[in-house]
Design an enzyme around this catalytic site. Structure first.
Site, short mmCIF file in Angstrom:
data_model
loop_
_atom_site.label_atom_id
_atom_site.label_comp_id
_atom_site.label_asym_id
_atom_site.label_seq_id
_atom_site.Cartn_x
_atom_site.Cartn_y
_atom_site.Cartn_z
N LYS A 86 -7.22 8.00 -15.01
CA LYS A 86 -6.38 6.83 -14.71
C LYS A 86 -5.14 6.93 -15.58
O LYS A 86 -5.18 7.51 -16.66
CB LYS A 86 -7.13 5.53 -15.03
N ASP A 138 -2.17 2.49 -7.65
CA ASP A 138 -3.10 1.44 -8.09
C ASP A 138 -2.23 0.17 -8.14
O ASP A 138 -1.18 0.14 -7.48
CB ASP A 138 -3.71 1.79 -9.46
N GLY A 161 -5.57 -12.01 -4.04
CA GLY A 161 -4.47 -11.08 -4.04
C GLY A 161 -3.76 -11.08 -2.70
O GLY A 161 -4.20 -11.72 -1.72
N PHE A 162 -2.61 -10.37 -2.64
CA PHE A 162 -1.94 -10.16 -1.35
C PHE A 162 -1.28 -8.78 -1.34
O PHE A 162 -0.37 -8.52 -0.57
CB PHE A 162 -0.92 -11.28 -1.06
N GLY A 163 -1.75 -7.88 -2.21
CA GLY A 163 -1.18 -6.53 -2.29
C GLY A 163 -1.80 -5.60 -1.27
O GLY A 163 -2.42 -6.05 -0.29
N ASN A 164 -1.64 -4.32 -1.53
CA ASN A 164 -2.08 -3.31 -0.57
C ASN A 164 -3.57 -3.41 -0.22
O ASN A 164 -3.95 -3.31 0.95
CB ASN A 164 -1.76 -1.93 -1.18
N VAL A 165 -4.40 -3.64 -1.23
CA VAL A 165 -5.85 -3.66 -1.00
C VAL A 165 -6.23 -4.90 -0.18
O VAL A 165 -6.97 -4.82 0.81
CB VAL A 165 -6.61 -3.61 -2.34
N ALA A 166 -5.68 -6.06 -0.56
CA ALA A 166 -5.96 -7.30 0.16
C ALA A 166 -5.46 -7.19 1.61
O ALA A 166 -6.12 -7.66 2.55
CB ALA A 166 -5.29 -8.48 -0.54
N TRP A 167 -4.33 -6.53 1.78
CA TRP A 167 -3.76 -6.34 3.12
C TRP A 167 -4.70 -5.53 4.02
O TRP A 167 -5.00 -5.92 5.16
CB TRP A 167 -2.39 -5.65 2.98
N1 GLU Z 1 -6.49 3.41 -7.64
C1 GLU Z 1 -7.49 3.63 -6.65
C2 GLU Z 1 -8.85 3.44 -7.26
O1 GLU Z 1 -9.01 2.59 -8.12
C3 GLU Z 1 -7.29 4.96 -5.92
C4 GLU Z 1 -7.24 6.19 -6.78
C5 GLU Z 1 -6.88 7.46 -6.01
O2 GLU Z 1 -6.66 7.43 -4.82
O3 GLU Z 1 -6.83 8.50 -6.69
O4 GLU Z 1 -9.81 4.06 -6.89
#
Ligand code: GLU
Length: 447
Positions: free
Chosen positions: A124, A164, A236-242
């Site tokens: 990360k 992320d 949330g309303f970002g990419n994941v929530a979308w």
């Molecule tokens: N940030 C995302 C996660 O928490 C994706 C990481 C990635 O695609 O390498 O898994």
């Protein structure tokens, strides 16, 4: 091994690294029983090695804002574990980023990636850069300055960053442009989450949310339920929530809440496709305000300042925003309002007290490292396409994502089955990921 002894040592060595210590504690508690049945793990000191990152890069990032003022941030890359593949994990740009946060995320990523069935280690990275209120040009200049340092640490067979919180397709584009200029090579496989015309996987933007809903479907089916007609509250309303809102709606559920740092938007009749599209506009604006949804769709969305999605009555809660966003009190409020299932989509979205409350009060619960693994799994598929210079259709990627989420659910059931026939998904996910990484470490010797 004794979890309490290892935790005491880590607490003394890393005081104040609360998120990291929380993540390690959760995994060790889950795996202690299995670990102690394997004396060869103990002999090789697998746990002591696994809780330490392989290495951490820290660097200064200096850039110039739109007013010509020089700004300085700190950048990091935590390469946590490469037992089963090259380092893999996202980059987080958020004002609260610290080494502790990235260590927790890198640690979680190691087990999550192991669950995907694909050969990826854990990593990360990110920066305390705050995208809120920044112009497009400022974002670009920051990404370029960040890559000026990062590029030496990464490579398609070495370490492959992705997005992320605060890092989406736009940022990956800026980062890749600078990488290419510095490396003088068109190494598409060095980053994932790229644009579709230059090596990106179709469906990567949707993948975390879609995968989370496929996992939720398996969990519900296993419990004899169906998602159709259920009320879903997500944060949330970002990419994941979308992505989660899109798939939940497609599957016939009704998304009744989204939220932001400013409060919650209640949507009694369920989110519409127009509102889902507007989530992307809200993210691109860098305003970080969910109130904008209620302003744009008055009558359909009702904004309440300072409240979370967990105050809205629902069947299923899907935390999609940030770590520790759902407290024990929130868990109690959800249950009191009729919620009976919580699938964590954000990494470590629920506080330990909330998880224990859910588990002890008959609320189905699954942890982020299983539920949200579809994102990094689709990154793994993107790496495969890049390495073989091919591109799969949306249908092909979706079918593979489906298969992977089904397999993750099966691993959780296999390792999390309790004597009374219920599934402890936390234990299941942790043990399944741990066994894979520990076995690989053992086979590769003391390194
Ligand atoms: N940030 C995302 C996660 O928490 C994706 C990481 C990635 O695609 O390498 O898994």
């Amino acid at each position: 091994m004794k979890t309490s002894e290892i935790m005491a040592k880590l607490q003394a060595k890393y005081p104040g690294e609360n998120e990291y210590l929380q993540a390690v504690q959760e995994v060790l508690e889950s795996v202690e029983g299995v670990y102690n049945q394997h004396p060869e793990f103990e002999q090789a000191k697998i746990v002591e090695r696994m809780v330490e990152p392989d290495r951490i890069f820290t660097f200064r990032v200096t850039w110039v804002d739109d007013n010509g003022v020089v700004q300085t941030n700190t950048g990091y890359r935590v390469q946590f574990n490469s037992a089963i593949g090259p380092y893999k994990g996202g980059l987080r740009f958020h004002r609260a980023v610290t080494p502790s946060m990235l260590k927790f995320l890198g640690f979680e990523q190691t087990f999550k990636n192991a669950l995907t069935t694909l050969p990826m280690g854990g990593a990360k990275g990110g920066s305390d850069f705050d995208p809120k209120g920044k112009s497009n040009d400022e974002i670009m200049r920051f990404c370029q300055a960040f890559m000026l340092e990062l590029w030496q640490c990464i490579g398609p067979d070495q370490d492959i960053p992705a997005g992320d919180v605060g890092v989406g397709g736009r940022e990956i584009g800026f980062l890749y442009g600078m990488y290419k200029k510095l490396a003088r090579q068109y190494n598409t496989g060095v980053l994932t989450g790229k644009g579709q015309t230059w090596g990106g996987s179709i469906l990567r933007p949707e993948a975390t949310g879609f995968g989370a809903l496929y996992f939720t479907q398996h969990l519900l089916h296993h419990a004899g339920k169906d998602i159709k007609g259920l009320k879903v509250a997500l944060s949330g309303f970002g990419n994941v929530a979308w992505g989660a809102a899109t798939k939940a709606t497609q599957l016939g559920a009704k998304v009744v809440a989204i939220s932001g740092p400013d409060g919650v938007c209640e949507i009694p009749d369920g989110i519409t496709p127009e509102m889902i599209d507007y989530m992307l506009v809200m993210r691109a604006s860098n305003r970080d305000k969910v109130e904008d949804m209620a302003t744009r769709f008055p009558g359909q969305a009702k904004f309440t300042a300072g409240k979370k999605s967990w105050s809205v009555p629902c069947d299923v809660a899907l935390p999609c925003a940030f770590q520790n966003e759902l407290s024990e009190d929130d868990a109690k409020e959800l249950k009191a309002n009729g919620c009976w299932c919580c699938c964590e989509v954000s990494n470590m979205g629920c506080q330990p007290g909330a998880i224990h409350f859910f588990q002890n009060n008959g609320v189905l619960f699954a942890p982020g490292k299983a539920v949200n693994a579809g994102g990094v799994a689709t990154s793994g598929l993107e790496m495969t396409q890049n390495a073989s210079h091919i591109s799969w259709s949306a249908e092909e990627v979706d079918a593979k994502l489906h298969y992977i989420m089904k397999s993750i659910h099966e691993q959780c059931v296999k390792y999390g089955m309790q004597p009374d026939g219920t599934i402890d998904y936390v234990k299941g996910a942790n043990i399944a990921g741990f066994m894979k990484v520990a076995t690989a470490m053992l086979e590769q010797g003391t390194v």
